[in-house]
Design a protein around this motif. Structure first.
Motif, PDB file in Angstrom:
ATOM      1  N   GLY A 225       0.806  -1.395   0.190  1.00 13.87           N
ATOM      2  CA  GLY A 225      -0.292  -0.313  -0.260  1.00 13.87           C
ATOM      3  C   GLY A 225       0.790   0.997  -0.171  1.00 13.87           C
ATOM      4  N   GLY A 226       2.149   0.912   0.194  1.00 14.87           N
ATOM      5  CA  GLY A 226       3.051   2.389  -0.199  1.00 14.87           C
ATOM      6  C   GLY A 226       3.055   2.614   0.571  1.00 14.87           C
ATOM      7  N   ARG A 227       3.015   2.020   2.240  1.00 16.31           N
ATOM      8  CA  ARG A 227       2.990   3.094   3.534  1.00 16.31           C
ATOM      9  C   ARG A 227       4.058   3.112   4.272  1.00 16.31           C
ATOM     10  N   LEU A 228       4.925   2.002   4.032  1.00 14.74           N
ATOM     11  CA  LEU A 228       6.678   1.683   3.877  1.00 14.74           C
ATOM     12  C   LEU A 228       7.615   2.806   3.076  1.00 14.74           C
ATOM     13  N   LYS A 229       7.323   3.845   2.781  1.00 14.75           N
ATOM     14  CA  LYS A 229       8.495   4.785   1.741  1.00 14.75           C
ATOM     15  C   LYS A 229       8.225   5.670   3.119  1.00 14.75           C
ATOM     16  N   ALA A 230       8.669   5.788   3.646  1.00 15.40           N
ATOM     17  CA  ALA A 230       9.316   6.880   4.719  1.00 15.40           C
ATOM     18  C   ALA A 230      10.760   7.544   3.961  1.00 15.40           C
TER      19      ALA A 230
END
Length: 606
Positions: A225-230
């Protein structure tokens, strides 16, 4: 079925029991400390715990006081909507803790102050001290109103309890143990509440892992879901969260919160030695890492469960800050008492912050406004004054919760308040601590200029919120929902929201997409830099400061920067420094230090 939208369960009897036990326990600690310390009713005991606190409880209190209900509710919602970039604040916490421990703590500890704003009078002038104190009071009352409102919103969502009832109950509990127990009650209550907050996060993550088939599945869902592109290394200062904005702007923002905020300063100067004071900040740093990690992972857990049915888009909740309470009732309702534990976690965070704020507001009011005017108050009068002010500020903070309902997402709004006001104040402190030439005129003009600019940008950003290309919300869907627009949420606020500051106007000036779109994380940096630069320039124009009249103890020393150096050797000095309760702080340092000060002045002249 979990994660498919629709109504969720409400509180059970056991949930109310767990919640009530938490609140009664918090009030009980205040009563216990009041009874235990009834023979030690001095102002120093009430406001600073007798300056005999140790590192670990103070560290947990430091963590709990700003890891509030806003963190419990706002940070998971942040990770759910925008991804794990908030995790990068862990780097900011490291920088902030080091700067505070090695620069600010030794200086404040050496001066033996009670109010952090005493320094401004010693270094600049009394009017600047009063302005700084007034800025702190306004900032803290606004922030505390927001802190009270956040868990009230959660309780309203889960239980249907009346918001005004919850708001008033929060304030009353805090007033009880602040007015009776003082700082010791606040710190030991924070220790309990810190544990409850962490337990609430762990309960959400553990249950989510069971539902989704393990922590690995939650991580994989977040990745897809693209939530780890910190780590976004885009240098654009208008983007809400990038690596640079969080590390640079975030470090300054959190330094302004921990270094000069009375709520925090009051804690670490309550430690019995300088070593304990420094250690409390480094232990606090670890506490912040753990807390933000659990909060962000709770948000990723929420995304894993609701990736195919967003409750916000589906109408199951009315505000992003209600997402985590909704999740709790969706996945934990079958476990009596666990939802109560979560609400107790959010509520505990609020209690810790509100009590800290009330205690600090009392400290600065007494030290900065009352003692200089009424110098001959008896100890009994001072004790009654402290308790009376605790009640007064508790009532004011409850009233300010109404303003909080107009400020949009609680997490960003809270940090924006600190950025707008604490940034210029931090600049003023650094101006005085690092440079010998700035005078009171330069300090005043610099701080006012910085404050005007940050208020202009911050308020402009509330009136004209940045567009989606700057905030970068990640995609969500309702494709997997069983029903659409179910509207099963309760009323979000007790006030009409049509006047919300965040309502977009049909007219949008060009400046809204540039100046007003500056990342809220940079507000502190902007205020700090403008204050320092203007302060140096105005001081140079107005003749600077006469160095020979300045006390060397008002400036950062090289010996301050070496962590724990000679802690054991200086214990006697520490004890002497901490034994003083004179808020005006003449010169209470040993003869050896006086000799060193004279040598420092001579070397400066040369």
């Amino acid at each position: 079925m979990v994660g498919t939208g629709g109504p969720v369960a409400t509180f059970s009897v056991w949930d109310y029991v767990v919640f009530a036990v938490t609140i009664v326990g918090a009030a009980g600690i205040g009563l216990f400390q009041a009874i235990r310390g009834r023979k030690e009713s001095s102002s120093d005991e009430f406001l600073l715990g007798g300056r005999q606190m140790t590192a670990v409880p103070v560290a947990m209190s430091l963590t709990a006081s700003f890891m509030s209900g806003i963190t419990v509710i706002g940070t998971p919602a942040e990770a759910y909507r925008f991804g794990a970039a908030f995790w990068v604040f862990g780097i900011s916490y490291t920088i902030m803790s080091t700067v505070t421990a090695e620069i600010f703590v030794p200086l404040f500890y050496r001066l033996g102050i009670t109010s952090a704003y005493e320094y401004l009078e010693l270094r600049f002038s009394r009017p600047i001290r009063l302005i700084g104190t007034s800025m702190y009071i306004v900032q803290t009352v606004l922030y505390t109103g927001l802190v009270i409102y956040a868990p009230a919103l959660a309780l309203n969502q889960i239980t249907g309890l009346d918001l005004w009832g919850v708001l008033v109950a929060t304030g009353l509990v805090c007033i009880v143990y602040c007015s009776l127990g003082g700082l010791k009650a606040v710190i030991w209550t924070d220790v309990l509440q810190m544990g409850i907050m962490l337990a609430g996060f762990i309960a959400v993550i553990a249950r989510g892992a069971v539902i989704r088939g393990g922590l690995g599945q939650i991580w994989e869902d977040a990745r897809q879901g693209g939530r780890l592109k910190a780590f976004d290394f885009d240098p654009d200062p208008l983007k809400r969260h990038t690596f640079w904005s969080i590390v640079i702007g975030g470090s300054i923002m959190w330094a302004s919160i921990y270094s000069i905020n009375q709520s925090q300063v009051q804690r670490y100067i309550s430690c019995k030695t300088l070593g304990h004071a420094k250690m409390s900040l480094y232990v606090n740093m670890v506490g912040l890492w753990v807390t933000v990690s659990l909060a962000v992972f709770s948000g990723l857990t929420m995304y894993s469960i609701y990736k195919n049915c967003d409750p916000l888009s589906n109408g199951d909740v009315s505000a992003a800050d209600q997402l985590l309470p909704y999740l709790v009732m969706d996945i934990l309702a079958d476990f009596p008492g666990i939802p109560g534990l979560f609400v107790a976690a959010a509520y505990s965070g609020t209690l810790s912050t509100v009590s800290s704020s009330i205690n600090a507001l009392v400290a600065v009011t007494v030290e900065d406004f009352i003692f200089p005017v009424w110098k001959n108050l008896t100890q009994r009068q001072i004790s009654w004054l402290n308790m009376g002010l605790s009640v007064f500020f508790g009532g004011v903070c409850i009233g300010m919760a109404g303003v909080a309902s107009l400020m949009g997402g609680v997490l960003q709004a809270a940090l924006s308040i600190f950025g707008m006001i604490s940034g210029p104040l931090l600049g003023l402190y650094l101006l005085g601590m690092l440079f010998r030439t700035p005078n009171s005129t330069g300090g005043l003009v610099g701080m006012v200029t910085g404050l005007v600019l940050t208020l202009w940008v911050g308020i402009g950003g509330q009136v004209y919120p940045p567009t989606a290309d700057k905030t970068n919300p990640l995609p969500l869907t309702t494709a997997g929902c069983n029903n659409t627009m179910s509207q099963n949420y309760t009323t979000a606020t007790p006030w009409a929201t049509s006047a919300s500051l965040t309502t977009q106007s049909s007219f949008r000036p060009d400046i809204a997409d540039s100046w007003y779109s500056l990342s809220y994380v940079y507000l502190s940096l902007l205020g700090m830099l403008v204050t320092i630069v203007c302060g140096l320039l105005i001081s140079a124009i107005t003749g600077g400061c006469k160095q020979q009249k300045m006390n060397p103890d008002l400036f950062v020393k090289m010996s301050d920067l070496i962590c724990f150096r000679c802690t054991n050797k200086s214990k006697t000095t520490d004890d002497k420094e901490k034994s003083s309760t004179d808020h005006h702080m003449a010169v209470h340092i040993s003869a050896d230090l006086d000799i060193k000060n004279l040598e420092t002045e001579k070397s400066t002249k040369l």
